[in-house]
Design an enzyme around this catalytic site. Structure first.
Site: not given
Ligand code: PMV
Length: 327
Positions: A111, A116, A119, A121, A163
Protein backbone atom coordinates in the site's frame (compact mmCIF):
# COMPACT_ATOMS: atom_id res chain seq x y z
CA UNK A 1 13.84 -6.91 -20.70
CA UNK A 2 14.65 -7.39 -17.01
CA UNK A 3 12.29 -7.67 -14.03
CA UNK A 4 13.51 -7.06 -10.49
CA UNK A 5 11.63 -6.98 -7.23
CA UNK A 6 12.29 -5.46 -3.82
CA UNK A 7 10.47 -5.78 -0.48
CA UNK A 8 8.57 -3.27 1.62
CA UNK A 9 9.31 -2.92 5.34
CA UNK A 10 7.93 -2.35 8.79
CA UNK A 11 9.68 -0.61 11.63
CA UNK A 12 10.17 -3.08 14.45
CA UNK A 13 11.50 -0.14 16.48
CA UNK A 14 12.75 3.39 16.22
CA UNK A 15 10.81 5.51 13.69
CA UNK A 16 10.84 9.24 14.44
CA UNK A 17 13.70 8.87 16.95
CA UNK A 18 15.94 7.89 14.00
CA UNK A 19 15.52 11.45 12.71
CA UNK A 20 17.46 12.67 15.78
CA UNK A 21 20.34 10.23 15.47
CA UNK A 22 18.91 7.35 17.51
CA UNK A 23 19.12 3.88 15.94
CA UNK A 24 16.12 2.20 14.27
CA UNK A 25 15.44 -1.39 13.22
CA UNK A 26 13.33 -1.74 10.08
CA UNK A 27 12.54 -5.25 8.83
CA UNK A 28 11.80 -6.27 5.24
CA UNK A 29 8.44 -7.98 4.71
CA UNK A 30 7.18 -10.43 2.13
CA UNK A 31 5.30 -7.80 0.13
CA UNK A 32 7.12 -6.69 -2.98
CA UNK A 33 7.24 -4.13 -5.73
CA UNK A 34 8.17 -5.55 -9.14
CA UNK A 35 9.63 -3.37 -11.85
CA UNK A 36 10.29 -4.40 -15.44
CA UNK A 37 12.67 -2.29 -17.51
CA UNK A 38 13.14 -2.49 -21.26
CA UNK A 39 15.58 -0.29 -23.12
CA UNK A 40 13.99 1.80 -25.88
CA UNK A 41 15.46 4.31 -28.33
CA UNK A 42 14.71 7.39 -26.29
CA UNK A 43 12.57 8.88 -23.53
CA UNK A 44 10.63 7.17 -20.78
CA UNK A 45 7.40 5.23 -20.83
CA UNK A 46 5.95 4.28 -17.45
CA UNK A 47 3.11 1.84 -16.85
CA UNK A 48 1.68 1.24 -13.44
CA UNK A 49 -1.40 -0.66 -12.44
CA UNK A 50 -1.08 -1.47 -8.77
CA UNK A 51 0.17 1.64 -7.08
CA UNK A 52 -3.26 2.64 -5.84
CA UNK A 53 -3.15 5.25 -8.58
CA UNK A 54 -6.29 3.81 -10.19
CA UNK A 55 -4.09 2.47 -12.93
CA UNK A 56 -2.19 4.79 -15.15
CA UNK A 57 -0.02 4.66 -18.17
CA UNK A 58 2.29 7.53 -18.78
CA UNK A 59 4.20 8.31 -21.91
CA UNK A 60 6.42 11.30 -22.05
CA UNK A 61 9.70 12.43 -23.48
CA UNK A 62 11.91 11.79 -20.49
CA UNK A 63 12.89 15.35 -19.65
CA UNK A 64 9.88 15.52 -17.36
CA UNK A 65 8.28 18.28 -19.44
CA UNK A 66 4.49 18.33 -19.62
CA UNK A 67 2.01 16.53 -17.47
CA UNK A 68 0.71 13.33 -18.98
CA UNK A 69 -3.03 13.05 -19.40
CA UNK A 70 -3.89 10.35 -16.89
CA UNK A 71 -6.56 9.62 -14.36
CA UNK A 72 -4.70 9.98 -11.07
CA UNK A 73 -4.51 12.70 -8.45
CA UNK A 74 -1.78 15.27 -9.08
CA UNK A 75 0.23 14.73 -5.87
CA UNK A 76 0.25 10.94 -6.25
CA UNK A 77 1.14 11.17 -9.89
CA UNK A 78 3.87 13.70 -9.28
CA UNK A 79 5.28 11.60 -6.48
CA UNK A 80 5.29 8.42 -8.57
CA UNK A 81 6.79 10.16 -11.58
CA UNK A 82 9.33 12.00 -9.45
CA UNK A 83 10.63 8.74 -7.99
CA UNK A 84 10.84 7.02 -11.36
CA UNK A 85 12.47 10.05 -13.04
CA UNK A 86 15.14 10.29 -10.36
CA UNK A 87 15.70 6.52 -10.37
CA UNK A 88 16.26 6.60 -14.12
CA UNK A 89 18.70 9.51 -13.69
CA UNK A 90 20.67 7.33 -11.24
CA UNK A 91 20.62 4.43 -13.69
CA UNK A 92 21.92 6.57 -16.57
CA UNK A 93 24.67 7.83 -14.30
CA UNK A 94 25.61 4.35 -12.99
CA UNK A 95 25.77 2.89 -16.49
CA UNK A 96 27.29 6.04 -17.99
CA UNK A 97 24.62 6.12 -20.71
CA UNK A 98 23.12 9.61 -20.31
CA UNK A 99 20.56 9.18 -23.10
CA UNK A 100 19.29 5.69 -22.31
CA UNK A 101 15.54 5.38 -22.91
CA UNK A 102 13.32 2.99 -20.97
CA UNK A 103 9.91 1.47 -20.85
CA UNK A 104 9.18 0.83 -17.17
CA UNK A 105 6.35 -1.31 -15.82
CA UNK A 106 5.57 -1.15 -12.10
CA UNK A 107 3.50 -3.60 -10.09
CA UNK A 108 3.34 -3.47 -6.33
CA UNK A 109 1.45 -5.17 -3.55
CA UNK A 110 2.60 -2.64 -0.96
CA UNK A 111 0.00 0.00 0.00
CA UNK A 112 1.20 3.51 -0.89
CA UNK A 113 2.19 5.97 1.82
CA UNK A 114 1.12 3.72 4.67
CA UNK A 115 4.46 3.24 6.43
CA UNK A 116 5.44 0.12 4.49
CA UNK A 117 8.17 1.62 2.32
CA UNK A 118 6.38 1.38 -1.03
CA UNK A 119 8.31 4.14 -2.76
CA UNK A 120 11.67 2.78 -1.59
CA UNK A 121 10.79 -0.68 -2.91
CA UNK A 122 9.80 0.71 -6.32
CA UNK A 123 12.96 2.81 -6.55
CA UNK A 124 15.26 -0.04 -5.47
CA UNK A 125 13.66 -2.51 -7.91
CA UNK A 126 13.70 0.07 -10.74
CA UNK A 127 17.40 0.84 -10.30
CA UNK A 128 18.27 -2.86 -10.27
CA UNK A 129 16.14 -3.76 -13.30
CA UNK A 130 17.19 -0.81 -15.46
CA UNK A 131 20.92 -1.06 -14.72
CA UNK A 132 20.83 -4.81 -15.46
CA UNK A 133 18.99 -4.03 -18.70
CA UNK A 134 22.02 -1.90 -19.64
CA UNK A 135 24.37 -4.74 -18.68
CA UNK A 136 25.52 -3.22 -15.38
CA UNK A 137 25.21 -5.14 -12.11
CA UNK A 138 25.30 -3.03 -8.94
CA UNK A 139 25.79 -4.40 -5.42
CA UNK A 140 22.84 -4.16 -3.01
CA UNK A 141 24.80 -1.51 -1.11
CA UNK A 142 25.34 0.58 -4.25
CA UNK A 143 21.65 0.30 -5.12
CA UNK A 144 20.73 1.33 -1.56
CA UNK A 145 22.94 4.42 -1.79
CA UNK A 146 21.53 5.46 -5.17
CA UNK A 147 17.97 4.81 -4.00
CA UNK A 148 18.62 6.96 -0.94
CA UNK A 149 19.80 9.78 -3.24
CA UNK A 150 16.52 9.42 -5.17
CA UNK A 151 14.42 9.67 -2.01
CA UNK A 152 16.44 12.61 -0.71
CA UNK A 153 15.98 14.44 -4.04
CA UNK A 154 12.23 13.80 -4.25
CA UNK A 155 11.59 14.45 -0.54
CA UNK A 156 13.65 17.65 -0.33
CA UNK A 157 16.37 16.07 1.78
CA UNK A 158 13.87 14.70 4.35
CA UNK A 159 14.71 11.03 3.98
CA UNK A 160 16.43 8.56 6.25
CA UNK A 161 18.42 5.64 4.85
CA UNK A 162 16.16 3.16 6.64
CA UNK A 163 13.66 2.29 3.89
CA UNK A 164 16.04 2.09 0.98
CA UNK A 165 18.77 0.14 2.79
CA UNK A 166 16.22 -2.31 4.20
CA UNK A 167 14.57 -2.85 0.82
CA UNK A 168 17.90 -3.38 -0.96
CA UNK A 169 19.35 -5.78 1.64
CA UNK A 170 16.26 -7.53 3.04
CA UNK A 171 16.05 -8.99 6.55
CA UNK A 172 16.32 -6.95 9.73
CA UNK A 173 18.65 -3.98 9.49
CA UNK A 174 19.94 -1.36 11.87
CA UNK A 175 20.24 2.24 10.79
CA UNK A 176 21.87 4.98 12.83
CA UNK A 177 22.62 8.10 10.81
CA UNK A 178 24.81 7.03 7.88
CA UNK A 179 25.69 3.75 9.53
CA UNK A 180 23.55 0.99 7.99
CA UNK A 181 24.06 -2.68 8.67
CA UNK A 182 22.28 -6.02 8.60
CA UNK A 183 21.27 -7.55 11.93
CA UNK A 184 22.60 -11.09 11.60
CA UNK A 185 20.83 -14.20 12.77
CA UNK A 186 17.22 -13.07 12.31
CA UNK A 187 15.37 -15.34 9.93
CA UNK A 188 11.79 -15.36 11.10
CA UNK A 189 9.46 -12.80 12.62
CA UNK A 190 5.70 -13.53 12.49
CA UNK A 191 4.34 -10.14 11.51
CA UNK A 192 0.66 -9.35 11.15
CA UNK A 193 -0.11 -6.02 9.52
CA UNK A 194 -3.32 -4.05 9.96
CA UNK A 195 -4.06 -1.23 7.52
CA UNK A 196 -6.67 1.48 8.11
CA UNK A 197 -6.75 2.40 4.41
CA UNK A 198 -5.31 5.85 5.10
CA UNK A 199 -1.96 7.54 5.23
CA UNK A 200 -0.33 10.09 7.52
CA UNK A 201 1.39 13.26 6.39
CA UNK A 202 5.01 12.33 7.14
CA UNK A 203 6.34 15.89 6.89
CA UNK A 204 3.73 17.29 9.29
CA UNK A 205 4.19 14.40 11.75
CA UNK A 206 7.97 14.79 11.78
CA UNK A 207 7.57 18.55 12.27
CA UNK A 208 5.16 17.94 15.17
CA UNK A 209 7.65 15.73 16.99
CA UNK A 210 10.42 18.25 16.30
CA UNK A 211 8.50 21.09 17.93
CA UNK A 212 7.43 18.99 20.94
CA UNK A 213 11.04 18.02 21.43
CA UNK A 214 12.16 21.63 21.30
CA UNK A 215 9.45 22.75 23.68
CA UNK A 216 9.65 20.05 26.34
CA UNK A 217 12.67 18.32 27.80
CA UNK A 218 10.50 15.33 28.59
CA UNK A 219 9.67 14.99 24.88
CA UNK A 220 13.41 14.94 24.13
CA UNK A 221 13.73 12.31 26.89
CA UNK A 222 10.97 10.33 25.18
CA UNK A 223 12.92 10.33 21.91
CA UNK A 224 16.02 9.15 23.78
CA UNK A 225 13.95 6.46 25.52
CA UNK A 226 12.89 5.15 22.10
CA UNK A 227 16.61 4.86 21.29
CA UNK A 228 17.05 2.84 24.52
CA UNK A 229 14.23 0.50 23.42
CA UNK A 230 15.99 -0.05 20.09
CA UNK A 231 19.30 -0.85 21.84
CA UNK A 232 17.53 -3.27 24.17
CA UNK A 233 15.53 -4.79 21.29
CA UNK A 234 18.48 -5.42 19.02
CA UNK A 235 20.19 -7.40 21.74
CA UNK A 236 17.28 -9.88 21.88
CA UNK A 237 16.44 -9.87 18.17
CA UNK A 238 18.44 -12.91 17.17
CA UNK A 239 17.40 -14.97 20.19
CA UNK A 240 13.82 -15.69 19.08
CA UNK A 241 12.55 -14.26 22.36
CA UNK A 242 9.33 -12.88 20.84
CA UNK A 243 7.78 -12.17 24.23
CA UNK A 244 10.47 -9.63 25.08
CA UNK A 245 10.43 -8.19 21.56
CA UNK A 246 6.66 -7.82 21.82
CA UNK A 247 6.90 -6.04 25.18
CA UNK A 248 9.41 -3.63 23.69
CA UNK A 249 7.12 -3.01 20.68
CA UNK A 250 4.26 -2.18 23.07
CA UNK A 251 6.51 0.21 24.93
CA UNK A 252 7.67 1.80 21.68
CA UNK A 253 4.05 2.35 20.60
CA UNK A 254 3.26 4.02 23.92
CA UNK A 255 6.12 6.45 23.48
CA UNK A 256 5.13 7.21 19.87
CA UNK A 257 1.61 7.85 21.14
CA UNK A 258 3.01 10.23 23.75
CA UNK A 259 4.75 12.08 20.93
CA UNK A 260 1.38 12.54 19.23
CA UNK A 261 1.87 10.43 16.13
CA UNK A 262 -0.69 7.69 16.73
CA UNK A 263 -4.36 7.96 15.79
CA UNK A 264 -7.66 6.50 16.88
CA UNK A 265 -7.64 3.84 14.16
CA UNK A 266 -4.01 2.91 14.79
CA UNK A 267 -4.65 2.66 18.55
CA UNK A 268 -7.74 0.53 18.06
CA UNK A 269 -5.89 -1.87 15.75
CA UNK A 270 -2.99 -2.06 18.24
CA UNK A 271 -5.40 -2.89 21.08
CA UNK A 272 -7.35 -5.41 19.01
CA UNK A 273 -4.13 -7.27 18.23
CA UNK A 274 -2.98 -7.20 21.85
CA UNK A 275 -6.38 -8.33 23.15
CA UNK A 276 -6.24 -11.24 20.73
CA UNK A 277 -2.96 -12.35 22.28
CA UNK A 278 -0.36 -10.81 19.99
CA UNK A 279 3.02 -10.64 21.71
CA UNK A 280 3.27 -6.96 20.88
CA UNK A 281 1.85 -4.33 18.53
CA UNK A 282 2.77 -0.84 17.41
CA UNK A 283 2.25 1.62 14.62
CA UNK A 284 4.84 1.49 11.86
CA UNK A 285 6.32 4.44 10.01
CA UNK A 286 5.34 8.06 10.35
CA UNK A 287 1.93 7.32 11.94
CA UNK A 288 -1.17 9.49 11.82
CA UNK A 289 -2.85 6.66 9.88
CA UNK A 290 -1.71 3.75 7.77
CA UNK A 291 -0.43 0.52 9.28
CA UNK A 292 0.26 -1.22 12.54
CA UNK A 293 2.49 -4.23 12.94
CA UNK A 294 1.80 -6.97 15.46
CA UNK A 295 3.90 -9.98 16.40
CA UNK A 296 1.79 -13.13 16.45
CA UNK A 297 2.53 -16.67 15.34
CA UNK A 298 -1.11 -17.76 15.68
CA UNK A 299 -4.09 -16.63 13.54
CA UNK A 300 -5.74 -14.83 16.45
CA UNK A 301 -4.57 -11.25 15.86
CA UNK A 302 -5.26 -11.65 12.14
CA UNK A 303 -8.83 -12.77 12.84
CA UNK A 304 -9.44 -10.07 15.45
CA UNK A 305 -8.20 -7.34 13.12
CA UNK A 306 -10.55 -8.53 10.37
CA UNK A 307 -13.43 -7.54 12.64
CA UNK A 308 -11.92 -4.36 14.05
CA UNK A 309 -13.73 -1.17 13.02
CA UNK A 310 -11.27 1.09 11.22
CA UNK A 311 -9.14 -1.80 9.96
CA UNK A 312 -9.60 -1.92 6.20
CA UNK A 313 -7.33 -4.85 5.48
CA UNK A 314 -5.10 -7.20 7.38
CA UNK A 315 -2.45 -9.59 6.19
CA UNK A 316 0.36 -11.73 7.43
CA UNK A 317 3.82 -10.80 6.19
CA UNK A 318 6.77 -12.82 7.38
CA UNK A 319 10.20 -11.25 7.56
CA UNK A 320 11.68 -11.32 4.06
CA UNK A 321 15.34 -12.21 4.25
CA UNK A 322 15.76 -11.49 0.52
CA UNK A 323 16.40 -7.94 -0.57
CA UNK A 324 16.37 -6.76 -4.15
CA UNK A 325 16.54 -9.60 -6.67
CA UNK A 326 16.12 -10.31 -10.31
CA UNK A 327 12.93 -12.21 -11.03
O1 PMV B 1 6.18 6.30 7.01
P1 PMV B 1 7.53 5.95 6.51
O2 PMV B 1 7.70 4.50 6.20
O3 PMV B 1 7.98 6.83 5.36
O4 PMV B 1 8.55 6.21 7.69
C1 PMV B 1 8.80 7.48 8.23
C2 PMV B 1 9.81 7.30 9.32
C3 PMV B 1 10.23 8.55 10.06
O5 PMV B 1 11.17 8.13 11.03
C4 PMV B 1 9.06 9.20 10.77
C5 PMV B 1 10.87 9.58 9.14
C6 PMV B 1 12.18 9.11 8.53
O6 PMV B 1 12.52 9.60 7.42
O7 PMV B 1 12.90 8.33 9.14
Amino acid sequence: MVTSSAPGKVYLFGEHAVVYGEPAVPCAIERRARVTAREIDEGLRIHSEDLKLDGFTVEYDGDGAGRPDVDASEPLLEAAMGYVNEAVAQVRDAADVPDAGFEIRIESDIPLGAGLGSSAAVVVAAIDAATRELGVELSAEAIAERAYQVEAAVQDGEASRADTFCSAKGGAVRVEGDDCRTVEGVDNLPFVIGYDGGAGDTGALVAGVRSLREEYDFAADTVRAIGDIVREGESVLGSGDYETLGDLMDFNHGLLSALGVSSRSLDSMVWAARDAGAMGAKLTGAGGGGCIVALDDTDDALTALKYTPGCESVFRAELDTDGVRQE
